[in-house]
Design a protein around this motif. Structure first.
Motif: not given
Length: 312
Positions: A180-189
């Motif tokens: 999700t956008p939140d997961v990508f921004c907070e956990e991966l990017c």
């Protein structure tokens, strides 16, 4: 209740990013431009007299050894596309023209963070066409010695990435989450590329990784991280491999509704799973997101994304 539809998106305005190519060590300028619905992501070299366009698709991949390469960088191609592709996929940006003044993407800090920040600042515009997806209908798998990867039917876009390195500093690590956008921004990017100093020194002698430094890579030597700030997460290595997988699988051309699992994977296997998927027309189907009402039982993975400034 308000009715919405999961529509395609593009950027609200132009973005310009400057950096260096991790392999060439030369300056690189990337310009991201809004694009019409059904354009997809298209790369265009501004230094190429022919001004040919290269779509960001799996069947245009020409190399996966050190990074993901599209077409021939000596002509109209582009290398190291995976971090930008991950940012676009992670934030749900469907249509973009990516202009580049040379053969290599700017590496920035070795992650997708700079691309994500720039996209958020520019804003994301919803278009008047429904978003399409590739829905995985049956499991497809690729084995390569002890390494393997597979795409499994799933009602959302999910990743389950496991790495297993001999060095105790990394060892066996796993990252698993729905994208999700939140997961990508907070956990991966923010997860950066990494490598052993001895391997980088070999690449230098071969004329590669000339732009690699502690500013854009996590450097490992004798089971120690040389970067003064250390790692951003204890499992940053697995997170970066997951980030790469998101970027590489974005070359499917449409978001994938399915679970991607890999063990000891990398660019080569990420590409191989797309080749395997598209070689079997019974393994997938193209679906378009239906309209839905807020708070209704929308199909998971087809709900309209909520991210960044929206300028519908």
């Amino acid at each position: 209740m308000t009715t919405y539809i999961d529509r395609q998106t593009t950027l609200a305005q132009q973005i310009v990013l400057e950096g260096i190519g991790v392999h060439s060590g030369k300056p690189a300028t990337l310009t991201l431009l809004p694009a019409d619905a059904n354009t997809g992501v298209v790369f265009q070299r501004t230094d190429d007299e022919a001004s040919s366009e290269v779509p960001a698709l799996w069947n245009r991949v020409t190399a996966t050894a050190l990074c993901t390469v599209l077409s021939d960088p000596a002509k109209d191609g582009v290398s190291t596309v995976e971090h930008l592709m991950a940012a676009l996929a992670g934030l749900g940006v469907d249509n973009v023209i990516a202009e580049l003044d040379g053969p290599e993407m700017p590496i920035m800090d070795g992650s997708s963070a700079a691309f994500v920040e720039a996209i958020k600042q520019a804003g994301i515009k919803r278009l008047d066409r429904g978003r399409r997806y590739i829905r995985v209908k049956k499991t497809v798998r690729v084995d390569n010695g002890s390494a393997w990867c597979e795409l499994v039917p799933n009602d959302r876009t999910s990743y389950d990435i496991t790495i297993d390195f001999d060095t105790p500093l990394i060892g066996r690590q796993r990252f698993a989450a729905d994208l999700t956008p939140d997961v990508f921004c907070e956990e991966l990017c923010r997860a950066r590329t990494f490598g052993n100093v001895s391997d980088v020194e070999k690449l230098w002698k071969m004329g590669f990784a000339l732009g690699s430094s502690l500013e854009n890579s996590v450097a490992i030597s004798e089971d120690k991280v040389l970067n003064p700030e250390g790692t951003r997460w204890p499992d940053e290595f697995a997170r970066h491999k997951a980030l790469d997988a998101v970027g590489d699988l974005a070359l499917a051309g449409l978001p994938i509704l399915g679970l991607y699992r890999s063990y000891k994977g990398g660019h080569k296997m990420n590409h191989a799973i797309l080749e395997k998927l598209f070689s079997d027309s019974s393994a997938f189907e193209i679906v378009e997101a239906p309209a839905y009402r807020a708070h209704s039982q929308a199909t998971p993975g087809l709900a309209a994304a909520a991210f960044g400034p929206d300028v519908s």
